[in-house]
Motif scaffolding. Structure first.
Motif, PDB file in Angstrom:
ATOM      1  N   GLN A   1       0.830  -1.205   0.000  1.00  0.00           N
ATOM      2  CA  GLN A   1       0.000   0.000   0.000  1.00  0.00           C
ATOM      3  C   GLN A   1       0.865   1.256   0.000  1.00  0.00           C
ATOM      4  OE1 GLN A   1      -2.721  -0.577   3.232  1.00  0.00           O
ATOM      5  NE2 GLN A   1      -4.342  -1.210   1.829  1.00  0.00           N
TER       6      GLN A   1
ATOM      7  N   LEU B   1       2.943   2.303  -3.313  1.00  0.00           N
ATOM      8  CA  LEU B   1       2.325   3.093  -4.376  1.00  0.00           C
ATOM      9  C   LEU B   1       1.992   4.520  -3.931  1.00  0.00           C
ATOM     10  CD1 LEU B   1       0.018   0.319  -5.838  1.00  0.00           C
ATOM     11  CD2 LEU B   1       2.108   1.206  -6.825  1.00  0.00           C
ATOM     12  N   LYS B   2       2.413   4.872  -2.738  1.00  0.00           N
ATOM     13  CA  LYS B   2       2.143   6.235  -2.252  1.00  0.00           C
ATOM     14  C   LYS B   2       3.029   7.238  -2.971  1.00  0.00           C
ATOM     15  CE  LYS B   2       0.408   6.925   2.362  1.00  0.00           C
ATOM     16  NZ  LYS B   2       0.829   7.159   3.735  1.00  0.00           N
ATOM     17  N   SER B   3       2.456   8.382  -3.335  1.00  0.00           N
ATOM     18  CA  SER B   3       3.200   9.379  -4.110  1.00  0.00           C
ATOM     19  C   SER B   3       4.431   9.886  -3.382  1.00  0.00           C
ATOM     20  CB  SER B   3       2.292  10.547  -4.441  1.00  0.00           C
ATOM     21  OG  SER B   3       1.206  10.081  -5.165  1.00  0.00           O
TER      22      SER B   3
ATOM     23  N   LEU C   1       7.252   7.555  -3.554  1.00  0.00           N
ATOM     24  CA  LEU C   1       7.820   7.457  -4.900  1.00  0.00           C
ATOM     25  C   LEU C   1       8.665   8.674  -5.238  1.00  0.00           C
ATOM     26  CD1 LEU C   1       4.741   5.865  -6.606  1.00  0.00           C
ATOM     27  CD2 LEU C   1       6.996   4.841  -6.444  1.00  0.00           C
ATOM     28  N   ILE C   2       8.232   9.851  -4.763  1.00  0.00           N
ATOM     29  CA  ILE C   2       9.029  11.066  -5.007  1.00  0.00           C
ATOM     30  C   ILE C   2      10.387  10.923  -4.322  1.00  0.00           C
ATOM     31  CG2 ILE C   2       9.187  13.560  -4.569  1.00  0.00           C
ATOM     32  CD1 ILE C   2       6.121  13.616  -4.891  1.00  0.00           C
TER      33      ILE C   2
ATOM     34  N   ASN D   1      11.874   8.213  -3.746  1.00  0.00           N
ATOM     35  CA  ASN D   1      12.640   7.257  -4.551  1.00  0.00           C
ATOM     36  C   ASN D   1      13.230   7.894  -5.795  1.00  0.00           C
ATOM     37  OD1 ASN D   1      12.664   4.228  -3.841  1.00  0.00           O
ATOM     38  ND2 ASN D   1      10.752   5.049  -3.063  1.00  0.00           N
ATOM     39  N   LEU D   2      12.437   8.774  -6.390  1.00  0.00           N
ATOM     40  CA  LEU D   2      12.891   9.466  -7.596  1.00  0.00           C
ATOM     41  C   LEU D   2      14.137  10.297  -7.286  1.00  0.00           C
ATOM     42  CD1 LEU D   2      11.849   9.767 -10.526  1.00  0.00           C
ATOM     43  CD2 LEU D   2      10.784  11.883  -9.826  1.00  0.00           C
TER      44      LEU D   2
ATOM     45  N   TYR E   1      26.476   9.388 -12.944  1.00  0.00           N
ATOM     46  CA  TYR E   1      25.967   9.135 -14.293  1.00  0.00           C
ATOM     47  C   TYR E   1      25.428  10.432 -14.907  1.00  0.00           C
ATOM     48  CZ  TYR E   1      22.635   7.382 -17.778  1.00  0.00           C
ATOM     49  OH  TYR E   1      21.914   7.164 -18.925  1.00  0.00           O
TER      50      TYR E   1
ATOM     51  N   LYS F   1      26.852  12.659 -18.050  1.00  0.00           N
ATOM     52  CA  LYS F   1      26.016  13.035 -19.202  1.00  0.00           C
ATOM     53  C   LYS F   1      26.124  14.545 -19.438  1.00  0.00           C
ATOM     54  CE  LYS F   1      23.615   9.286 -20.494  1.00  0.00           C
ATOM     55  NZ  LYS F   1      24.190   8.555 -21.540  1.00  0.00           N
TER      56      LYS F   1
ATOM     57  N   SER G   1      29.382  15.400 -20.892  1.00  0.00           N
ATOM     58  CA  SER G   1      29.405  14.958 -22.294  1.00  0.00           C
ATOM     59  C   SER G   1      28.664  15.958 -23.175  1.00  0.00           C
ATOM     60  CB  SER G   1      28.794  13.560 -22.368  1.00  0.00           C
ATOM     61  OG  SER G   1      28.355  13.287 -23.636  1.00  0.00           O
ATOM     62  N   ILE G   2      27.472  16.412 -22.704  1.00  0.00           N
ATOM     63  CA  ILE G   2      26.696  17.391 -23.492  1.00  0.00           C
ATOM     64  C   ILE G   2      27.484  18.690 -23.631  1.00  0.00           C
ATOM     65  CG2 ILE G   2      24.611  18.828 -23.494  1.00  0.00           C
ATOM     66  CD1 ILE G   2      23.135  16.465 -22.201  1.00  0.00           C
TER      67      ILE G   2
ATOM     68  N   ASP H   1      30.194  18.288 -26.094  1.00  0.00           N
ATOM     69  CA  ASP H   1      29.618  18.189 -27.444  1.00  0.00           C
ATOM     70  C   ASP H   1      29.278  19.580 -27.976  1.00  0.00           C
ATOM     71  OD1 ASP H   1      29.836  15.494 -27.245  1.00  0.00           O
ATOM     72  OD2 ASP H   1      27.697  15.058 -27.067  1.00  0.00           O
ATOM     73  N   ILE H   2      28.609  20.365 -27.119  1.00  0.00           N
ATOM     74  CA  ILE H   2      28.205  21.716 -27.553  1.00  0.00           C
ATOM     75  C   ILE H   2      29.449  22.554 -27.870  1.00  0.00           C
ATOM     76  CG2 ILE H   2      27.084  23.867 -26.804  1.00  0.00           C
ATOM     77  CD1 ILE H   2      25.123  22.108 -25.205  1.00  0.00           C
TER      78      ILE H   2
ATOM     79  N   ILE I   1      30.699  21.523 -31.190  1.00  0.00           N
ATOM     80  CA  ILE I   1      29.801  21.976 -32.270  1.00  0.00           C
ATOM     81  C   ILE I   1      30.000  23.467 -32.529  1.00  0.00           C
ATOM     82  CG2 ILE I   1      27.369  22.312 -32.880  1.00  0.00           C
ATOM     83  CD1 ILE I   1      26.814  19.675 -31.314  1.00  0.00           C
TER      84      ILE I   1
ATOM     85  N   MET J   1      26.252  26.201 -37.745  1.00  0.00           N
ATOM     86  CA  MET J   1      25.863  24.844 -37.353  1.00  0.00           C
ATOM     87  C   MET J   1      24.520  24.837 -36.612  1.00  0.00           C
ATOM     88  SD  MET J   1      26.683  21.566 -36.778  1.00  0.00           S
ATOM     89  CE  MET J   1      28.405  21.193 -36.617  1.00  0.00           C
TER      90      MET J   1
ATOM     91  N   TYR K   1      20.341  15.511 -26.061  1.00  0.00           N
ATOM     92  CA  TYR K   1      21.590  14.775 -25.847  1.00  0.00           C
ATOM     93  C   TYR K   1      21.900  13.904 -27.064  1.00  0.00           C
ATOM     94  CZ  TYR K   1      24.584  11.010 -24.180  1.00  0.00           C
ATOM     95  OH  TYR K   1      25.581  10.083 -24.075  1.00  0.00           O
TER      96      TYR K   1
ATOM     97  N   PHE L   1      23.130  16.102 -30.028  1.00  0.00           N
ATOM     98  CA  PHE L   1      24.536  16.534 -29.913  1.00  0.00           C
ATOM     99  C   PHE L   1      25.477  15.346 -30.095  1.00  0.00           C
ATOM    100  CE2 PHE L   1      22.660  19.992 -27.088  1.00  0.00           C
ATOM    101  CZ  PHE L   1      22.576  20.873 -28.145  1.00  0.00           C
TER     102      PHE L   1
ATOM    103  N   ILE M   1      25.721  14.504 -33.735  1.00  0.00           N
ATOM    104  CA  ILE M   1      26.508  15.470 -34.509  1.00  0.00           C
ATOM    105  C   ILE M   1      28.014  15.266 -34.306  1.00  0.00           C
ATOM    106  CG2 ILE M   1      27.068  17.944 -34.742  1.00  0.00           C
ATOM    107  CD1 ILE M   1      24.094  18.491 -34.331  1.00  0.00           C
ATOM    108  N   VAL M   2      28.416  15.010 -33.078  1.00  0.00           N
ATOM    109  CA  VAL M   2      29.857  14.864 -32.844  1.00  0.00           C
ATOM    110  C   VAL M   2      30.348  13.434 -33.130  1.00  0.00           C
ATOM    111  CG1 VAL M   2      29.993  16.748 -31.182  1.00  0.00           C
ATOM    112  CG2 VAL M   2      29.637  14.425 -30.366  1.00  0.00           C
TER     113      VAL M   2
ATOM    114  N   ASN N   1       0.192   4.711 -10.692  1.00  0.00           N
ATOM    115  CA  ASN N   1       0.606   5.934 -10.009  1.00  0.00           C
ATOM    116  C   ASN N   1       1.620   6.689 -10.875  1.00  0.00           C
ATOM    117  OD1 ASN N   1       2.323   7.618  -8.357  1.00  0.00           O
ATOM    118  ND2 ASN N   1       1.180   6.789  -6.624  1.00  0.00           N
TER     119      ASN N   1
ATOM    120  N   TYR O   1       3.900   8.779 -10.433  1.00  0.00           N
ATOM    121  CA  TYR O   1       5.294   8.864  -9.982  1.00  0.00           C
ATOM    122  C   TYR O   1       6.029   7.547 -10.224  1.00  0.00           C
ATOM    123  CZ  TYR O   1       3.786  13.192  -7.929  1.00  0.00           C
ATOM    124  OH  TYR O   1       3.284  14.447  -7.776  1.00  0.00           O
ATOM    125  N   LEU O   2       5.293   6.465  -9.958  1.00  0.00           N
ATOM    126  CA  LEU O   2       5.879   5.148 -10.214  1.00  0.00           C
ATOM    127  C   LEU O   2       6.124   4.970 -11.709  1.00  0.00           C
ATOM    128  CD1 LEU O   2       6.635   2.306  -9.121  1.00  0.00           C
ATOM    129  CD2 LEU O   2       4.306   1.616  -9.614  1.00  0.00           C
TER     130      LEU O   2
ATOM    131  N   LEU P   1       9.049   7.069 -12.742  1.00  0.00           N
ATOM    132  CA  LEU P   1      10.279   6.446 -12.231  1.00  0.00           C
ATOM    133  C   LEU P   1      10.692   5.247 -13.085  1.00  0.00           C
ATOM    134  CD1 LEU P   1      11.736   7.000  -9.398  1.00  0.00           C
ATOM    135  CD2 LEU P   1      10.716   4.842  -8.711  1.00  0.00           C
TER     136      LEU P   1
END
Lengths: 292, 447
Positions: free
Chosen positions: A17, A20-22, A25-26, A28-29, A39, A43, A46-47, A50-51, A54, B1, B105, B108, B111-112, B191, B193-194, B197
């Motif tokens: 029960q 599934l509570k919001s 889950l938040i 957890n997010l 990670y 990313k 990396s972006i 890349d920019i 470019i 570009m 992402y 880019f 492109i590269v 849900n 949020y689930l 996620l």
């Protein structure tokens, strides 16, 4: 503190029960984001890079840098000088063709066998060298023996087949015949050869003729070639070695060198350019001086 | 570009949207209409190419359709009052932002990283260039391979600039669209949020190199996933009493068949995957008596025509289709079935490694399916259908490697993971579908 957190998660994860509570889950997010912080950071970095790239470089410059090992820049310079529209030189690498002409924005539709660009080729690639060992195929009937070999890389010519016989077996003069088949279907053969086995010899070298077809093995992946050997009576072969030329330049003349790359031209074609006073192609030869 | 980048927006997003909204009055969401517009454009150009219609004429007609659709939309806006009912909740906003960021992402990154892989360059990009320059079908490289991906790629290049990188954004865009549709499809029953996620987790989990490097396998992943979603909508909306229900059901079913048929135009092995999907869907649809047998038969014939469009046109043009996959497969490869028994342990090892890598996803799916069997007596059959598709397609892949004429290890190393990922979207839908029914069951119990 940690125990409380542990208890909190244990209670929640095993309670459908609450699972599934919001609010849970938040949390957890956020936790997921926190756990994957490295990670996410990677990313973002990396972006950012890349920019930056470019902003700094044009698409063509990025391509030249990425395709450096494929010799894209050298290919483009040479191909753009060729007077016949859509024509591009044959390209040869140490391993297999990379179809560099497809990477260009120009349309190159006609491959010229009169021009060859070699990329990062060494002396051994231009002279006879060992290509592969052949592997014996198991056969129920033994009227002939079958051997398979794969080239994987692109090979222009097979020049020699070395058959090594088993020791301690004396062969009196024997006549044999062999064929190299294109694949396991054995419907088309590429070479046919005859050979005698002189007594007291354990090694037989069979030299194959130059058949002027420079594309013995191109883009085959790992499809097997098959060697079939028929002898009047049984022959005990220990191994078979295949020798060949990766790049056959016997009819070519190197006219331009740049770093480890070169451009070679068919000798007859070169002569005809000079003989017929072909101005367009003469211009091509002249402009090569500016390629660097 | 950066100015060049903005040119992609029109062919990739705006033009398909115009077609999707302007032509079709179908009960789909706006993003789905974009997707429908995009695949219709691909289908139209592909058909035009096969029929040998002039390139200029093809694109002039397309331009005319764009203008017509734009006018229709303007007319609609002027004559009718539109209520845009977009309900946003925080999770949806987070999800959309995430998808948008990932799209950027990908852009880019594309492109590269100009195109590199052997198949991507030699087969797919070579085809794209050939269609871009509208060469004859006889000069098409790897003519036995179908063309939908390269056609769409060349269409984007036609309306932007001739740089392969711009066309390649198409593939991650469709991949992300599939996950957006997953969210929309299940947002009422899970849900949010689930859902957010798990969806973010799945997007990252399945996002691999093949999404954006020009290979076509992840395109099949997305198409088969979207098709599954439409199938679920068809069987689920059957029980919901709303007006004009039959029309909506038929729309869903026909669109589903169209998307399934187009899988065969992406890659040759897509024909088998598509047939497996359709066979399984038909079993449920006939079992549940959703449509009349006559309707199913008629639509199936149309589906078969579109599915086999490429091989049939090759036959008409006089190509030999018995070696449809080049050296690797011929119809007589199946005579070798008894000769290749020694391959079974090698192929099994690859399957074992695959199952080991995907063990969590498979176990969760299995657990949820078993839960469904005990909690929901009516709907677990759908889960079973998904498993049947998974096993049948895996068996097909097994047979492919069993009879291949290429070197087995080389072939498995280069193709096995790509082939297996074509049906992985099933797991995403299976998990969400089970969760949605699980939630519905809990709610029902409470009531």
């Amino acid at each position: 503190m940690f125990n409380k957190i542990k208890i909190y998660f244990l209670l929640n994860y095993f309670n459908p029960q609450k699972l599934l509570k919001s609010s849970f889950l938040i949390i957890n997010l956020i936790l997921l984001l926190f756990l994957n912080l490295n990670y996410v950071r990677d990313k973002i970095i990396s972006i950012k890079s890349d920019i930056y790239l470019i902003k700094l470089k044009s698409l063509e410059e990025i391509k030249k840098e990425k395709y450096k090992e494929l010799g894209y820049d050298y290919f483009e310079k040479i191909a753009s000088l060729i007077p016949e529209k859509g024509m591009y030189p044959t390209t040869r690498y140490k391993d297999y063709t990379k179809n560099v002409h497809l990477l260009s924005n120009q349309i190159y539709s006609q491959e010229s066998s009169k021009l060859i660009i070699g990329f990062n080729l060494s002396e051994s690639d231009l002279s006879e060298s060992f290509i592969a060992y052949a592997k014996e195929e198991k056969l129920e009937k033994r009227d002939f023996s079958l051997w398979s070999f794969k080239t994987i890389n692109d090979i222009d010519q097979i020049t020699k087949i070395k058959i090594i016989l088993n020791k301690n077996i004396q062969y009196k003069d024997k006549y044999c015949n062999g064929k190299i088949w294109k694949n396991r279907e054995m419907s088309t053969h590429i070479y046919e050869f005859d050979f005698d086995i002189p007594s007291l010899k354990q090694e037989i070298s069979i030299y194959l003729p130059n058949n002027n077809n420079n594309k013995f093995s191109f883009g085959r992946g790992s499809v097997d070639f098959i060697i079939q050997i028929n002898c009047i009576s049984s022959l005990s072969i220990n191994s078979i070695e295949i020798y060949g030329l990766k790049v056959n330049l016997s009819n070519f003349r190197i006219i331009h060198n740049y770093n480890m790359n070169f451009l070679a031209i068919d000798k007859e074609f070169y002569k005809s350019i000079l003989r017929d006073n072909n101005n367009e192609w003469k211009g091509f030869l002249y402009n090569l001086k500016n390629v660097n | 570009m950066l100015i060049n980048i903005t040119f992609i927006v029109f062919p990739l997003f705006i033009y398909p949207l115009l077609i999707g909204i302007g032509i079709f009055h179908l009960p789909f969401s706006i993003p789905f209409k974009w997707f429908l517009g995009l695949i219709m454009i691909g289908f139209y150009i592909n058909l035009s190419f096969i029929l040998g219609i002039n390139q200029n004429l093809t694109y002039e007609i397309l331009d005319f359709i764009f203008i017509l659709c734009f006018s229709v939309i303007l007319l609609k806006l002027a004559l009718f009052k539109f209520k845009i009912n977009i309900k946003f909740n925080p999770s949806k906003v987070v999800y959309i932002i995430f998808i948008f960021c990932l799209l950027l992402y990908s852009l880019f990154n594309i492109i590269v990283n100009p195109i590199f892989g052997w198949d991507a360059v030699t087969i797919w990009y070579a085809k794209t260039k050939s269609i871009y320059f509208w060469n004859s079908i006889y000069n098409l490289p790897f003519v036995n391979y179908p063309n939908l991906g390269p056609t769409l790629w060349s269409y984007i290049l036609h309306y932007s600039i001739n740089q392969e990188v711009f066309g390649r954004l198409l593939f991650p865009a469709i991949y992300l669209f599939f996950f957006y549709e997953v969210f929309i499809c299940f947002e009422k029953n899970i849900n949010p949020y689930l859902l957010c996620l798990l969806s973010i987790f799945f997007i990252n989990f399945f996002y691999n190199i093949y999404v954006a490097n020009g290979y076509q396998d992840m395109l099949i992943f997305s198409f088969s996933g979207i098709s599954c979603l439409l199938f679920l909508k068809t069987i689920e909306s059957r029980n919901v009493g709303f007006g004009n229900r039959t029309f909506k059901l038929q729309c869903n079913y026909i669109t589903n068949l169209f998307i399934l048929a187009l899988i065969g135009s992406i890659k040759n092995e897509g024909i088998i995957l598509s047939l497996i999907f359709n066979l399984m869907f038909c079993i449920i649809i006939i079992h549940n008596r959703i449509f009349s047998f006559k309707f199913i038969f008629f639509t199936f014939i149309l589906y078969l025509i579109i599915l086999l469009m490429w091989p049939l046109s090759l036959k008409v043009y006089g190509f030999n289709i018995s070696n449809i996959q080049g050296n690797a497969f011929k119809f007589d490869s199946f005579y070798l079935l008894l000769d290749n028994l020694d391959r079974i342990p090698i192929i099994s090892k690859y399957f074992y490694n695959y199952f080991s890598n995907q063990i969590y996803i498979i176990l969760i799916s299995l657990f949820l399916t078993i839960s469904m069997i005990f909690t929901n007596k009516n709907k677990w059959k759908v889960n079973l259908i998904f498993w049947a598709i998974f096993f049948l397609h895996s068996f097909f892949i097994f047979i492919v490697f069993y009879v291949t004429r290429e070197d087995l290890l080389w072939h498995m190393d280069t193709a096995f993971s790509r082939l297996m990922c074509q049906h992985e979207s099933l797991f995403v839908i299976l998990i969400f579908y089970s969760l949605s029914n699980f939630k519905a069951k809990i709610t029902k119990l409470k009531v």
